[in-house]
Enzyme design. Structure first.
Site, mmCIF file in Angstrom:
data_model
loop_
_atom_site.group_PDB
_atom_site.id
_atom_site.type_symbol
_atom_site.label_atom_id
_atom_site.label_comp_id
_atom_site.label_asym_id
_atom_site.label_seq_id
_atom_site.Cartn_x
_atom_site.Cartn_y
_atom_site.Cartn_z
ATOM 1 C CG ASP A 28 37.639 48.732 45.827
ATOM 2 O OD1 ASP A 28 38.198 48.119 45.062
ATOM 3 O OD2 ASP A 28 38.767 49.044 46.867
ATOM 4 C CG LEU B 226 41.928 39.741 31.469
ATOM 5 C CD1 LEU B 226 42.379 38.445 33.201
ATOM 6 C CD2 LEU B 226 40.444 39.850 31.326
ATOM 7 N N GLY C 173 43.521 47.236 31.117
ATOM 8 C CA GLY C 173 44.072 45.861 30.489
ATOM 9 C C GLY C 173 44.659 45.160 30.538
ATOM 10 N NE ARG D 4 36.684 45.451 47.940
ATOM 11 C CZ ARG D 4 37.405 45.585 47.088
ATOM 12 N NH1 ARG D 4 37.236 44.991 46.412
ATOM 13 N NH2 ARG D 4 39.005 45.897 47.256
ATOM 14 C CD GLU E 64 40.628 41.560 37.025
ATOM 15 O OE1 GLU E 64 39.402 41.494 38.416
ATOM 16 O OE2 GLU E 64 42.188 42.054 36.819
ATOM 17 C CG ASP E 65 37.329 43.724 39.477
ATOM 18 O OD1 ASP E 65 38.058 43.386 38.871
ATOM 19 O OD2 ASP E 65 37.681 44.139 40.653
ATOM 20 C CG ASP F 110 40.224 51.458 34.189
ATOM 21 O OD1 ASP F 110 38.775 51.677 33.691
ATOM 22 O OD2 ASP F 110 40.912 51.772 34.578
ATOM 23 C CE LYS G 215 35.683 51.625 34.693
ATOM 24 N NZ LYS G 215 36.976 52.370 35.730
ATOM 25 N N GLY H 90 38.005 42.003 44.079
ATOM 26 C CA GLY H 90 36.633 42.437 42.834
ATOM 27 C C GLY H 90 36.076 41.872 42.327
HETATM 28 P P1 IMP Z 1 43.461 47.348 34.867
HETATM 29 O O1 IMP Z 1 44.578 46.358 34.306
HETATM 30 O O2 IMP Z 1 43.193 48.678 34.533
HETATM 31 O O3 IMP Z 1 42.356 46.221 33.716
HETATM 32 O O4 IMP Z 1 41.919 47.385 35.934
HETATM 33 C C1 IMP Z 1 42.245 46.585 36.504
HETATM 34 C C2 IMP Z 1 41.718 46.168 38.181
HETATM 35 O O5 IMP Z 1 41.440 48.127 38.460
HETATM 36 C C3 IMP Z 1 40.437 46.301 38.218
HETATM 37 O O6 IMP Z 1 40.815 44.515 38.055
HETATM 38 C C4 IMP Z 1 39.799 46.670 39.311
HETATM 39 O O7 IMP Z 1 40.206 46.251 40.476
HETATM 40 C C5 IMP Z 1 40.687 48.059 39.393
HETATM 41 N N1 IMP Z 1 39.761 49.441 38.852
HETATM 42 C C6 IMP Z 1 39.230 49.670 37.441
HETATM 43 N N2 IMP Z 1 38.175 49.923 37.331
HETATM 44 C C7 IMP Z 1 37.328 49.907 38.638
HETATM 45 C C8 IMP Z 1 36.194 51.156 38.688
HETATM 46 O O8 IMP Z 1 35.594 51.463 37.819
HETATM 47 N N3 IMP Z 1 35.462 50.110 39.787
HETATM 48 C C9 IMP Z 1 36.456 49.798 40.203
HETATM 49 N N4 IMP Z 1 38.071 49.405 40.303
HETATM 50 C C10 IMP Z 1 37.557 49.139 39.095
HETATM 51 MG MG MG Z 2 40.024 43.251 39.681
#
Ligand code: IMP
Ligand code: MG
Length: 179
Positions: A160, A109, A106, A166, A100-101, A104, A132, A43
């Site tokens: 994506d 990270l 967390g 993407r 990071e992209d 969400d 978010k 991402g």
């Molecule tokens: P987390 O661990 O929930 O913070 O999410 C990590 C990963 O989920 C991100 O690095 C993205 O690759 C993917 N992700 C979360 N939300 C989205 C979104 O809205 N669009 C695309 N990828 C997402």
């Molecule tokens: Mg990611």
């Protein structure tokens, strides 16, 4: 091919913000030998390439890959994250910036922060293009955030949906009918 979704963040808006982030990072790290930018695949690849090219400080690029939403199991397990590909160099004593992209829940990270701080870098910070906050469950330290967005699934500029969208040049909220 379906019509691409309309922008939530336009190309110009993103680039303006990437410029600001690069200026901020340049300032914060002025005087260091080298910054190691660690991009989280896939991402972050477009964000990282735009950000890295706008920096003026000495920098190096590394990539890592983690398990993500492709595997639902990791979500059900309460956000256990796995490192699928690691960096090729020892990071002890280095200035490390994880790129990071999107943050969400967390979990990703937070996991990466723990895993990388164990390697004893000189400094460890995080940079994400998108956050978010409504979805974030884990209290992870975010040093640089491009944009705070609502709880919508976004695509484009590296992000994506099932490997689609993407390479859209902007960030769009994916309408339910395109899922
Ligand atoms: P987390 O661990 O929930 O913070 O999410 C990590 C990963 O989920 C991100 O690095 C993205 O690759 C993917 N992700 C979360 N939300 C989205 C979104 O809205 N669009 C695309 N990828 C997402
Ligand atoms: Mg990611």
């Amino acid at each position: 091919m379906t019509t691409p979704p309309p922008p939530l963040l336009s190309e110009a808006t993103i680039i303006d913000r990437v410029d600001q982030l690069a200026a901020e990072i340049d300032r914060d790290y002025s005087g260091i030998d080298e910054l190691v930018l660690v991009g989280v695949l896939k991402g972050s690849f477009i964000f990282l390439s735009d950000l890295a090219r706008r920096l003026t400080i000495a920098r190096r690029i590394e990539f890592i890959a983690v398990s993500s939403y492709g595997d639902r199991a990791s979500e059900e397990a309460g956000g256990s994250v796995r490192l699928l590909m690691d960096v090729r160099h020892d990071l002890a004593g280095e200035h490390v910036l994880i790129v990071e992209d999107i943050v969400d829940t967390g979990h990703t990270l937070a996991y990466l922060r723990r895993a990388f701080s164990a390697r004893q870098p000189a400094t460890l910070r995080t940079c994400t293009l998108l956050h978010k906050p409504d979805r974030t469950e884990e209290d992870v330290e975010l040093d640089y955030v491009g944009f705070t967005i609502p709880d919508v699934w976004v695509v484009g500029y590296g992000l994506d949906f099932a490997e689609r969208y993407r390479t859209l040049p902007y960030v769009a909220a994916l309408p339910p009918e395109l899922r």
